[in-house]
Write an enzyme that holds these catalytic residues in place. Structure first.
Site, PDB file in Angstrom:
ATOM      1  N   ARG A   1       0.830  -1.206   0.000  1.00  0.00           N
ATOM      2  CA  ARG A   1       0.000   0.000   0.000  1.00  0.00           C
ATOM      3  C   ARG A   1       0.868   1.261   0.000  1.00  0.00           C
ATOM      4  O   ARG A   1       0.428   2.319  -0.421  1.00  0.00           O
ATOM      5  CB  ARG A   1      -0.933  -0.009   1.214  1.00  0.00           C
ATOM      6  CG  ARG A   1      -1.925   1.137   1.226  1.00  0.00           C
ATOM      7  CD  ARG A   1      -3.059   0.895   2.190  1.00  0.00           C
ATOM      8  NE  ARG A   1      -2.600   0.598   3.530  1.00  0.00           N
ATOM      9  CZ  ARG A   1      -3.416   0.250   4.530  1.00  0.00           C
ATOM     10  NH1 ARG A   1      -4.707   0.136   4.315  1.00  0.00           N
ATOM     11  NH2 ARG A   1      -2.939  -0.003   5.727  1.00  0.00           N
TER      12      ARG A   1
ATOM     13  N   SER B   1       2.253   0.975  -4.426  1.00  0.00           N
ATOM     14  CA  SER B   1       1.491   0.875  -5.671  1.00  0.00           C
ATOM     15  C   SER B   1       0.609   2.082  -5.945  1.00  0.00           C
ATOM     16  O   SER B   1       0.842   2.839  -6.908  1.00  0.00           O
ATOM     17  CB  SER B   1       0.654  -0.413  -5.656  1.00  0.00           C
ATOM     18  OG  SER B   1      -0.160  -0.460  -4.488  1.00  0.00           O
TER      19      SER B   1
ATOM     20  N   VAL C   1      -9.866   1.313  -3.636  1.00  0.00           N
ATOM     21  CA  VAL C   1      -9.228   0.017  -3.382  1.00  0.00           C
ATOM     22  C   VAL C   1      -8.120   0.119  -2.332  1.00  0.00           C
ATOM     23  O   VAL C   1      -7.658   1.201  -1.994  1.00  0.00           O
ATOM     24  CB  VAL C   1      -8.667  -0.584  -4.693  1.00  0.00           C
ATOM     25  CG1 VAL C   1      -9.777  -0.770  -5.699  1.00  0.00           C
ATOM     26  CG2 VAL C   1      -7.584   0.311  -5.279  1.00  0.00           C
ATOM     27  N   GLU C   2      -7.693  -1.044  -1.847  1.00  0.00           N
ATOM     28  CA  GLU C   2      -6.647  -1.179  -0.823  1.00  0.00           C
ATOM     29  C   GLU C   2      -6.931  -0.307   0.406  1.00  0.00           C
ATOM     30  O   GLU C   2      -6.052   0.376   0.929  1.00  0.00           O
ATOM     31  CB  GLU C   2      -5.259  -0.864  -1.410  1.00  0.00           C
ATOM     32  CG  GLU C   2      -4.776  -1.950  -2.351  1.00  0.00           C
ATOM     33  CD  GLU C   2      -3.297  -1.824  -2.691  1.00  0.00           C
ATOM     34  OE1 GLU C   2      -2.551  -1.185  -1.936  1.00  0.00           O
ATOM     35  OE2 GLU C   2      -2.888  -2.396  -3.715  1.00  0.00           O
ATOM     36  N   GLY C   3      -8.170  -0.339   0.867  1.00  0.00           N
ATOM     37  CA  GLY C   3      -8.602   0.459   2.009  1.00  0.00           C
ATOM     38  C   GLY C   3      -9.255   1.740   1.518  1.00  0.00           C
ATOM     39  O   GLY C   3      -8.564   2.690   1.148  1.00  0.00           O
TER      40      GLY C   3
END
Length: 823
Positions: free
Chosen positions: A379, A382, A501-503
């Site tokens: 995280r 990316s 995305v990703e949180g």
């Protein structure tokens, strides 16, 4: 004279308290001196004065006599903490304990050691990594046509996929010993950044396998047999991985996943073995539709006690070949017309052997911690890199467009309304890139900073949203008409993908950054929580008392530091440098002390209830986030040798961050649950009022000017953007036009000074020839102006299509759309 003396004494005590954490006896003595000074100044006369002195005497005795302190202070508080402390689930504890604490703790604790930050190694690339960027990454960017990818194919071309596999783009993080490239976090980030300036689809397809995916989990938790089998295959794309975590009823609350794996015995390769029978339903899984290897998270249960005496074993991660019987995978979503592969998958009663669990049988139930620690790395690379790519591309190409495009006989970049947006684009891009570089430096030094990763993910994706919005405002109609010549539209469409995305950003800001940061960064809070959890009463009391005394000293010091720096405008705060920029370190130190003091009081008054005060928690997140980004900007400026041309970017970025930190603290005080206490806290945090302001117009215009010229400052800011030398390319044409326009600038000013304008009915090139023949301009100037006009016309041209053109190349039928993933 007496008043001056006692005021000097009070100032000295405040200064000492702000610099040193005093022992209880010394602090008591300081308190007595303060009372004596107050009495001499006439503040403690009469009954109330005597009452206050008596109360102070009682408190002094109570805290200095250990037995009394245990009985009347520590024990009641321990009981209170045990009562109000909310129950912490295993997933919450794993999330809080995951990763490491780093620079954010210095900022949270109110006294950042700037020398530590300045000395920290700068993120850098090896010769091999730089060669990869200059070679395969450049080549891959040149192979990608984003319009073809997102409109004609809804996928990367086969030749692009083949090149990605051949050049081991899917194995950036896999060590060389397993066939990968073994690149650093900085190299990983640089690759993603450059690819994203060309194609979001290409960047996502590369970054996901190198972020939260099977390779990352295998490297840290896999058995050697699993590593030897899968990592070489993943590195060269022989296996295409995906990782399935999110499902219909478990999005942000991943711990609520209903997907289950029941420990049992079953047949595998002709033998009866111990394994799990897994049922799941997942969605939004990137690379899922083309994956050959499915990483899967589920909750493991052992009703027959085949592994031990527990039934609920916890979240578990496994690797499942997608050709396994019962796996349903291959359908896809369309995330806002982005073409990267993303889709649902499911399975019912799929038997997997224990050897498919990542790490084998011992890692059953350890999946959540594995995911949290891996996510803290991925995280931080990316999505922040993708955000930086948007900033750099917008800064480079929209800035150039604003210089090329004329309205009212002026480049649109000369209008202050446009400069306001350009200045913000430049400043935010500088800030985002500084945060990315500092975080990559931490990752390359072995840190796993979960809070910092959450900060950077939130800031850079929100910054991406802001710069793309500004870019679209400036480009206007050119940006809203999709086509092969639109360099901004697809990135603009994809903004919510990175936000979500990703949180999801709402969750990240309101729950994760401060919720996790407060417990991990506070020097005493976790000790108090652990003490309160001890079953032995005496041991709990002893440990809690020690932590409580440390906490009180910490709070007093931060309160004194906050008030002292507030009264002196941070003039006595530490700075690792001299000169004009030293004031920014001092101002940031002042905000750090105020933040720390305020956070302590919020936790004191709200306890576990602060977790439910998400608006307050979000503002604390804002404060910590902007202080971290300002720190990153200051370090970047030092690491790059303090280039004078970057001074406007430094000042804009730090001033913006300081102002936003001040806004966050002000809003916390405005909404503090206890109004009288909030007013007292305001007097300590802002004794002279709110002093910081937004970047002024002069500074914003200086930042905008950087984007309008071909300069070293522009190149430094946009380093890493893919630059095509093809004048017919979607972005190469912009670069070509900018150089042509700048080359013709002197000739254009000369022509404008004559007051001549092209007569109607005569094209521009013919008119230039006439002017040359008349001697108004020479032939060289005529040619420069012609080339600039031709290049400009190519850039400002907007795509159009036949009347009956379809908006998407491959049409999806109604029957296909309505068919559920399980049918």
């Amino acid at each position: 004279m007496g008043i001056i003396f006692w005021l000097a004494v009070l100032a000295l005590i405040l200064f000492v308290l702000s610099r040193h954490r005093l022992s209880l006896p010394v602090a008591s003595l300081a308190g007595a001196v303060i009372l004596l000074a107050a009495s001499s100044l006439g503040f403690l006369s009469g009954f109330f004065g005597a009452l206050l002195v008596l109360a102070a005497l009682v408190v002094t005795i109570l805290f200095n006599v250990r037995s009394l302190r245990h009985r009347f202070v520590s024990l009641p508080l321990l009981k209170y903490v045990r009562t109000v402390l909310p129950p912490m689930s295993d997933t919450e504890r794993d999330a809080i304990e995951a990763g490491t604490v780093w620079w954010e703790a210095e900022l949270f604790r109110g006294n950042p050691d700037w020398n530590k930050l300045v000395r920290y190694p700068e993120a850098d690339l090896t010769e091999e990594e730089q060669a990869y960027l200059d070679g395969p990454v450049e080549t891959l960017c040149g192979m990608m046509d984003d319009w073809q990818i997102t409109y004609e194919l809804n996928d990367l071309p086969e030749s692009v996929w083949q090149y990605i596999k051949e050049q081991r783009f899917l194995g950036l993080v896999i060590p060389k010993s397993y066939g990968g490239l073994g690149f650093s976090a900085m190299a990983h980030s640089e690759v993603v950044t450059k690819l994203a300036t060309r194609s979001v689809t290409g960047a996502v397809s590369v970054m996901v396998p190198n972020s939260l995916g099977p390779a990352e989990l295998l490297l840290h938790y896999g058995t050697e047999e699993q590593k030897m089998h899968y990592l070489p295959r993943l590195a060269v794309g022989q296996e295409i991985p995906c990782f399935a975590l999110t499902g219909p009823s478990a999005g942000s609350d991943a711990g609520a996943m209903p997907d289950v794996g029941i420990v049992c015995k079953g047949q595998f390769e002709g033998e009866e073995v111990l394994g799990l029978r897994v049922t799941w339903e997942k969605r939004y899984i990137t690379l899922g539709p083309i994956a050959t290897l499915l990483g899967l998270a589920f909750k493991a249960y052992d009703p027959d006690r085949l592994l031990g005496d527990k039934e609920e074993l916890g979240i578990t991660c496994a690797l499942i070949p997608t050709d396994t019987e019962g796996v349903n995978i291959g359908r896809r979503h369309f995330p806002l017309n982005s073409a990267f592969m993303n889709g649902p998958n499911s399975g019912k009663d799929v038997f997997i052997p224990m050897s498919w669990v990542i790490g084998g049988q011992p890692m059953v139930g350890q999946g959540w911690r594995m995911l949290m620690e891996s996510l803290s790395v991925g995280r931080g690379i990316s999505l922040p890199s993708n955000g930086v790519a948007s900033g750099k591309a917008v800064a480079r190409f929209v800035g150039a467009y604003a210089r090329i495009r004329h309205q009212f006989n002026l480049p649109i970049g000369k209008f202050e309304g446009v400069q306001e947006g350009l200045g913000r684009i430049a400043g935010l891009t500088y800030t985002m890139d500084a945060g990315r570089r500092l975080t990559c430096a931490a990752l390359d030094q072995g840190e796993k900073p979960s809070v910092v990763s959450a900060i950077l993910k939130y800031y850079n994706t929100e910054g991406m949203r802001e710069v793309l919005n500004d870019g679209m405002d400036i480009v206007g109609g050119k940006g809203i008409c999709l086509g092969p010549g639109n360099f901004l539209g697809r990135a603009y469409q994809a903004i919510p993908v990175g936000i979500t995305v990703e949180g999801a950003n709402i969750l990240t800001r309101s729950l994760i950054i401060f919720g996790q940061g407060a417990i991990r960064c506070h020097p005493w809070l976790m000790d108090e929580i652990n003490a309160a959890s001890l079953p032995n009463r005496q041991e709990a009391l002893e440990d809690f008392d020690e932590a409580l005394m440390g906490h009180i000293g910490y709070a007093i010091q931060n309160g004194a530091r906050s008030l002292f720096h507030g009264l002196t405008k941070g003039a006595f705060a530490a700075s690792p440098i001299d000169g004009a920029n030293a004031k920014y370190y001092r101002r940031l130190a002042r905000m750090s002390a105020a933040y720390s003091f305020l956070a302590d009081f919020a936790m004191l008054f709200l306890g576990g209830g602060l977790k439910r005060k998400e608006m307050l928690s979000g503002r604390f997140a804002d404060g910590l986030m902007h202080m971290y980004m300002a720190s990153a900007v200051l370090k970047r400026f030092e690491d790059t040798g303090r280039p004078a041309g970057d001074q406007p970017l430094l000042e804009w970025s730090v001033r913006h961050s300081l102002f936003q930190t001040q806004v966050a603290l002000d809003q916390i005080l405005r909404n503090f649950p206890n109004t009288p206490i909030g007013l007292i806290l305001r007097g300590i945090v802002f004794p002279l009022g709110r002093r910081y302001r937004t970047p002024n117009d002069r500074l914003t215009q200086a930042c905008a000017s950087i984007l309008l010229n071909d300069s070293a400052e522009r190149d430094r800011l946009t380093q890493g953007v893919f630059l095509s030398d093809d004048p017919t390319d979607v972005t190469g044409s912009i670069e070509h036009a900018l150089l042509a326009v700048l080359a013709a600038d002197a000739a254009e000013r000369k022509l404008k000074a004559t007051g001549r304008s092209a007569p109607y009915g005569v094209d521009y090139a013919t008119w230039l020839q006439q002017l040359s023949a008349e001697g108004v301009i020479d032939s060289g100037e005529s040619e420069l102006l012609r080339k600039a006009e031709e290049a400009t016309a190519r850039v400002i041209r907007v795509d159009d299509f036949d009347h009956d053109v379809r908006q998407a190349a491959p049409q999806v039928s109604t029957a296909q759309r309505s068919r559920s993933p399980q049918t």
